[in-house]
Enzyme design. Structure first.
Site, PDB file in Angstrom:
ATOM      1  CB  SER A   1     -34.044  19.628  -4.975  1.00  0.00           C
ATOM      2  OG  SER A   1     -34.527  19.712  -3.956  1.00  0.00           O
TER       3      SER A   1
ATOM      4  CD  GLU B   1     -17.413  15.021 -18.455  1.00  0.00           C
ATOM      5  OE1 GLU B   1     -18.403  15.021 -17.750  1.00  0.00           O
ATOM      6  OE2 GLU B   1     -16.886  15.094 -18.991  1.00  0.00           O
ATOM      7  CB  SER B   2     -18.512  13.257 -11.138  1.00  0.00           C
ATOM      8  OG  SER B   2     -17.679  12.304 -11.243  1.00  0.00           O
TER       9      SER B   2
ATOM     10  CG  HIS C   1     -30.502  20.526  -2.787  1.00  0.00           C
ATOM     11  ND1 HIS C   1     -32.115  19.366  -3.225  1.00  0.00           N
ATOM     12  CD2 HIS C   1     -29.827  19.619  -3.181  1.00  0.00           C
ATOM     13  CE1 HIS C   1     -31.192  18.431  -3.017  1.00  0.00           C
ATOM     14  NE2 HIS C   1     -29.651  18.655  -3.343  1.00  0.00           N
TER      15      HIS C   1
ATOM     16  CB  CYS D   1     -13.604  12.151 -12.199  1.00  0.00           C
ATOM     17  SG  CYS D   1     -14.138  11.496 -12.950  1.00  0.00           S
TER      18      CYS D   1
END
Lengths: 135, 135
Positions: B55, B62-63, B68, B83
């Site tokens: 993981s 930007e986020s 996984h 974004c």
């Protein structure tokens, strides 16, 4: 059909904007949400941006929770990605709706990794009775 | 309608299982994917599980990007949440498809945080010409 992961895309609109811009509160709330879901927390990473807005990730043994907040829109985008039958992602989602005081929440569930029922193997993160972090 | 975020849900099936179980390779590939998208990397967190599976999260200005892996199914679930108008999430997705050698990839794009065009304010992570990490 059997899916390896369950992914809740949670849209939290009309939230309490003051809460969404509070780094400590957002971090505390997301960690608590993971506990509400009975998840095993592995790592936490939260960051605040200028002029405002917070991004945060809670890595759990069962996958992850993430949040991005836009206080100026009283909006937060939350993702709750889980695997396994024990964890309760809906409990985390409801907890977040309550804590951020969202007056207009919505949730979409996406099944991730759909595998055939004929596959006898169980997902490793489910069949591992004693999940161990090796690094 | 204008959305604050663009979220690519990337299903990578029929991948190279050996790559999906290599912690160093998966981490390196995800970080490179973020760079392919022209993202600003803020934090990286990758973990390997027993018996197998990785993981990982790449927090970007930007986020985020997340992955996984289920090597036993030759499958990886990737999320690319961005974004702003400068970043190129599709480039990151294509890079990951190539690097993990997925023979059966699929991508779903979800618009996150749809706001009215009548709102004159731009999303903070877009309008902030000089994005600064304050904590």
């Amino acid at each position: 059909m059997y899916a390896l992961g369950a992914h809740l895309l949670v849209e939290l609109k009309d939230c309490n904007a003051e809460v969404l811009k509070d780094l400590g509160k957002v971090k505390e709330t997301m960690v608590s949400a993971a506990k509400e879901a009975k998840a095993t927390i592995i790592d936490v990473s939260f960051h605040e941006f200028n002029p405002f807005g917070i991004s945060g990730m809670v890595v759990i043994a069962e996958s992850h929770l993430s949040i991005h907040t836009w206080p100026e829109y009283a909006y937060a985008a939350v993702d709750i990605f889980t695997c396994g039958d024990v964890i309760k992602p809906e409990a985390a989602a409801q907890y977040l709706i309550n804590q951020f005081e969202s007056k207009n929440p919505s949730i979409v569930e996406m099944k991730r990794g759909i595998v055939s029922c004929s596959n006898e193997k169980l997902p490793h993160k489910v069949c591992a009775a004693e999940l161990q972090l090796v690094s």
